[in-house]
Design a protein around this motif. Sequence first.
Motif, PDB file in Angstrom:
ATOM      1  N   VAL A  68      -4.423 -24.840 -30.677  1.00 29.83           N
ATOM      2  CA  VAL A  68      -3.301 -25.061 -31.592  1.00 29.83           C
ATOM      3  C   VAL A  68      -2.046 -24.366 -31.061  1.00 29.83           C
ATOM      4  O   VAL A  68      -0.949 -24.938 -31.048  1.00 29.83           O
ATOM      5  CB  VAL A  68      -3.666 -24.558 -32.999  1.00 29.83           C
ATOM      6  N   ARG A  69      -2.207 -23.133 -30.623  1.00 32.97           N
ATOM      7  CA  ARG A  69      -1.057 -22.397 -30.076  1.00 32.97           C
ATOM      8  C   ARG A  69      -0.451 -23.131 -28.879  1.00 32.97           C
ATOM      9  O   ARG A  69       0.772 -23.248 -28.745  1.00 32.97           O
ATOM     10  CB  ARG A  69      -1.486 -20.993 -29.666  1.00 32.97           C
ATOM     11  N   GLU A  70      -1.323 -23.615 -28.012  1.00 35.86           N
ATOM     12  CA  GLU A  70      -0.832 -24.285 -26.805  1.00 35.86           C
ATOM     13  C   GLU A  70      -0.103 -25.579 -27.150  1.00 35.86           C
ATOM     14  O   GLU A  70       0.980 -25.847 -26.627  1.00 35.86           O
ATOM     15  CB  GLU A  70      -2.003 -24.582 -25.868  1.00 35.86           C
ATOM     16  N   MET A  71      -0.687 -26.382 -28.051  1.00 39.72           N
ATOM     17  CA  MET A  71      -0.066 -27.665 -28.363  1.00 39.72           C
ATOM     18  C   MET A  71       1.240 -27.498 -29.122  1.00 39.72           C
ATOM     19  O   MET A  71       2.208 -28.229 -28.868  1.00 39.72           O
ATOM     20  CB  MET A  71      -1.031 -28.537 -29.163  1.00 39.72           C
ATOM     21  N   ILE A  72       1.310 -26.547 -30.013  1.00 39.31           N
ATOM     22  CA  ILE A  72       2.536 -26.406 -30.800  1.00 39.31           C
ATOM     23  C   ILE A  72       3.703 -25.964 -29.916  1.00 39.31           C
ATOM     24  O   ILE A  72       4.866 -26.251 -30.216  1.00 39.31           O
ATOM     25  CB  ILE A  72       2.323 -25.448 -31.991  1.00 39.31           C
ATOM     26  N   GLY A  73       3.373 -25.295 -28.809  1.00 39.58           N
ATOM     27  CA  GLY A  73       4.420 -24.932 -27.862  1.00 39.58           C
ATOM     28  C   GLY A  73       4.776 -26.055 -26.905  1.00 39.58           C
ATOM     29  O   GLY A  73       5.861 -26.071 -26.328  1.00 39.58           O
ATOM     30  N   GLN A  74       3.850 -27.010 -26.749  1.00 39.28           N
ATOM     31  CA  GLN A  74       4.072 -28.121 -25.813  1.00 39.28           C
ATOM     32  C   GLN A  74       4.640 -29.357 -26.492  1.00 39.28           C
ATOM     33  O   GLN A  74       5.595 -29.971 -25.997  1.00 39.28           O
ATOM     34  CB  GLN A  74       2.739 -28.482 -25.153  1.00 39.28           C
ATOM     35  N   LEU A  75       4.061 -29.712 -27.638  1.00 41.65           N
ATOM     36  CA  LEU A  75       4.478 -30.935 -28.329  1.00 41.65           C
ATOM     37  C   LEU A  75       4.270 -30.709 -29.819  1.00 41.65           C
ATOM     38  O   LEU A  75       3.186 -30.928 -30.351  1.00 41.65           O
ATOM     39  CB  LEU A  75       3.639 -32.135 -27.848  1.00 41.65           C
ATOM     40  N   ASP A  76       5.331 -30.239 -30.483  1.00 42.47           N
ATOM     41  CA  ASP A  76       5.188 -29.872 -31.887  1.00 42.47           C
ATOM     42  C   ASP A  76       5.074 -31.080 -32.804  1.00 42.47           C
ATOM     43  O   ASP A  76       4.460 -31.015 -33.872  1.00 42.47           O
ATOM     44  CB  ASP A  76       6.331 -28.961 -32.338  1.00 42.47           C
ATOM     45  N   PHE A  77       5.665 -32.212 -32.404  1.00 38.16           N
ATOM     46  CA  PHE A  77       5.526 -33.447 -33.168  1.00 38.16           C
ATOM     47  C   PHE A  77       5.811 -34.629 -32.265  1.00 38.16           C
ATOM     48  O   PHE A  77       6.644 -34.557 -31.361  1.00 38.16           O
ATOM     49  CB  PHE A  77       6.484 -33.496 -34.372  1.00 38.16           C
ATOM     50  N   ALA A  78       5.108 -35.716 -32.542  1.00 41.21           N
ATOM     51  CA  ALA A  78       5.392 -36.985 -31.865  1.00 41.21           C
ATOM     52  C   ALA A  78       5.023 -38.110 -32.816  1.00 41.21           C
ATOM     53  O   ALA A  78       3.957 -38.073 -33.453  1.00 41.21           O
ATOM     54  CB  ALA A  78       4.587 -37.117 -30.573  1.00 41.21           C
ATOM     55  N   PRO A  79       5.869 -39.114 -32.962  1.00 40.40           N
ATOM     56  CA  PRO A  79       5.532 -40.226 -33.862  1.00 40.40           C
ATOM     57  C   PRO A  79       4.443 -41.109 -33.268  1.00 40.40           C
ATOM     58  O   PRO A  79       4.295 -41.196 -32.045  1.00 40.40           O
ATOM     59  CB  PRO A  79       6.861 -40.988 -33.981  1.00 40.40           C
ATOM     60  N   THR A  80       3.705 -41.757 -34.147  1.00 41.11           N
ATOM     61  CA  THR A  80       2.699 -42.719 -33.695  1.00 41.11           C
ATOM     62  C   THR A  80       2.983 -44.116 -34.218  1.00 41.11           C
ATOM     63  O   THR A  80       2.106 -44.978 -34.197  1.00 41.11           O
ATOM     64  CB  THR A  80       1.288 -42.268 -34.123  1.00 41.11           C
TER      65      THR A  80
END
Length: 438
Positions: A68-80
């Motif tokens: 979770v820590r890694e993803m929130i720093g890499q891509l906090d949101f993306a539409p689908t």
Amino acid sequence: MNESRPESMSAFWMPFTNNRDFKANPRLLVSAEGMYYKDVDGNQVLDGTAGLWCVPCGHAQPKIVSAVREMIGQLDFAPTFQMGHPAAFDLAERLMDYTGHKFGHVFYTNSGSEAVDTALKMALAYHKARGEGGRTRLIGRERGYHGVGFGGLSVGGIGPNRKHFGPLLTGVDHLPHTHNLLKNAFTRGEPDFGVELADELERLVALHDASTIAAVIVEPVSGSTGVLIPPKGYLKRLRELCDKHGILLIFDEVITGFGRLTTPFAADYFEVEPDLMTTAKGLTNGVIPMGAVFSKKFIHDAFMDAPAGIELFHGYTYSGHPVACAAALATLEVFKDQQILEHANSMQAYWEDAVHALKGLPHVIDIRTIGLIAGIELEPIPGKPGARAFQAFKKAFADGILIRTTGDIIALSPPLILEKQHIDELFGKLATVLKNLD
């Protein structure tokens, strides 16, 4: 994070809570690890409920926290919507693996309630897509819980959840529940009596005609109403009747999914395959809100046969949120690496014996167990339904164990990582609580 008492608690309108009672004597949790919470006073509280049925792998799993820590720093949101991100597709493939490829596709939501409403909409749209638009009726079950969306409330069958919100959806009917205290009390696993209750679907078919019925939705094991376990052969009979009449069968596995019965899903435990299956809770180990609907390939394909364009006009802003996907991927890795299901299975007999050892204690009128779930039904105080179990809940928390109550039923569903000493602690303290109830 603040670990002290808040200056005021008036602004937060708490869900499914007696707000006035709680705020007069609040129970505040400030941290969690493994099998335990810590409250605001620094006391350890053994988690006997996996949060709200949603933390199968235990609290603060390092792999999940790190993901979770890694993803929130890499891509906090993306539409689908008309776009995507790799984690959503990777997770879908992993989930298909986890289901043993019994399903072909997954549609992401953000909760069990949203998953249920999504599955109901899929069922209605599926029949319309294949030229049977007259199939608009939905069949739920008395005492069923399917979340708090209008669709889920409509097919659900818990009176207090429904009574304040008007007529809900039209064209909904209900099967009877399967609980029989007279014949099936103190059952281990599936009770012997009640398979014939599945045949009530034939009565509803005769009343409404099969050509009007889109889907039947049931929880394989009803959780929030107090752990109602299906009679032997009941779910297989429902499957046969749905096939006979061209009705889709939906399993609501928001509670039973991800190991609660020591198998990946209740569908595996009972060896019955639904057409659609709703999940949430354990999907991300409770770390980030996420739900999902698993669909058989033939349902998905019916939409793909339509003219070019958007096939299903449905979805949520946060469907397939990247941080939720990261949490879910890590959760699946924890299940595999730590052999969570295998460990849960090894604890099942000890758990069952410990629960049933409460038989004979004051006010205990039934005990029912399956997998790592237990329902302990208490005799109600005359004129005060639910009061005795709620008293038990408060006493238990004060003694350092977290239980869940619904009506006068205590429901237990611990993290699947529990050991024998946790079972001993939980039921040792619970026995003391039960011996001292009014």
